[in-house]
Write a protein that holds these residues in place. Sequence first.
Motif, PDB file in Angstrom:
ATOM      1  N   SER A   1      74.245  36.023   6.170  1.00 42.34           N
ATOM      2  CA  SER A   1      74.462  35.219   4.652  1.00 42.34           C
ATOM      3  C   SER A   1      75.677  34.462   4.675  1.00 42.34           C
ATOM      4  CB  SER A   1      74.649  36.186   3.695  1.00 42.34           C
ATOM      5  OG  SER A   1      74.859  35.714   2.304  1.00 42.34           O
TER       6      SER A   1
ATOM      7  N   ASN B   1      69.857  39.228  -4.035  1.00 39.82           N
ATOM      8  CA  ASN B   1      70.702  38.431  -2.968  1.00 39.82           C
ATOM      9  C   ASN B   1      69.769  37.483  -2.311  1.00 39.82           C
ATOM     10  OD1 ASN B   1      73.639  39.579  -2.845  1.00 39.82           O
ATOM     11  ND2 ASN B   1      72.146  41.460  -3.153  1.00 39.82           N
TER      12      ASN B   1
ATOM     13  N   LEU C   1      67.127  37.181  -0.643  1.00 40.51           N
ATOM     14  CA  LEU C   1      66.883  37.787   0.974  1.00 40.51           C
ATOM     15  C   LEU C   1      65.655  37.704   1.271  1.00 40.51           C
ATOM     16  CD1 LEU C   1      69.764  40.735   1.417  1.00 40.51           C
ATOM     17  CD2 LEU C   1      70.156  38.031   2.015  1.00 40.51           C
TER      18      LEU C   1
ATOM     19  N   ASP D   1      66.427  37.824   7.041  1.00 42.11           N
ATOM     20  CA  ASP D   1      67.921  37.544   6.854  1.00 42.11           C
ATOM     21  C   ASP D   1      68.612  39.135   7.160  1.00 42.11           C
ATOM     22  OD1 ASP D   1      67.544  34.975   5.790  1.00 42.11           O
ATOM     23  OD2 ASP D   1      67.152  35.697   3.823  1.00 42.11           O
TER      24      ASP D   1
END
Length: 120
Positions: free
Chosen positions: A96, A34, A36, A40
């Motif tokens: 996100s 993802n 990240l 985050d």
Amino acid sequence: MIRGIRGATTVEANQPDEILNETAKLVLEIAKENTLQPEDIVSVLISTTPDINTAFPAKAVRTLEGWQYVPTMCMHEMNVPGALPLCIRVLMHVNSDVNQKDVQHVYLNGAVVLRPDLVK
């Protein structure tokens, strides 16, 4: 916006090193899939089936480089007859802009049977 990302894995035995190693692998794979960074991540909830009790999986997250400030919590899953044994589940809350349908959930080892519709 906050999104939830799910993941799960299994261990072969209720052994501290295996629990910590497999948890770290799962969390890092979720982050990688993802795109990240620890900054985050809002929080990480980790549950285990009741047959895992020799280590806190959250320790694996806290010891990852850059992850020491990510709020992490462990708990046990419900003890449902016939449930997948020796299973570690993760719910990661992240900041996100990715659409919910594009979030990459990660299932490793024996946990792929939990959500075959989400496994690549």
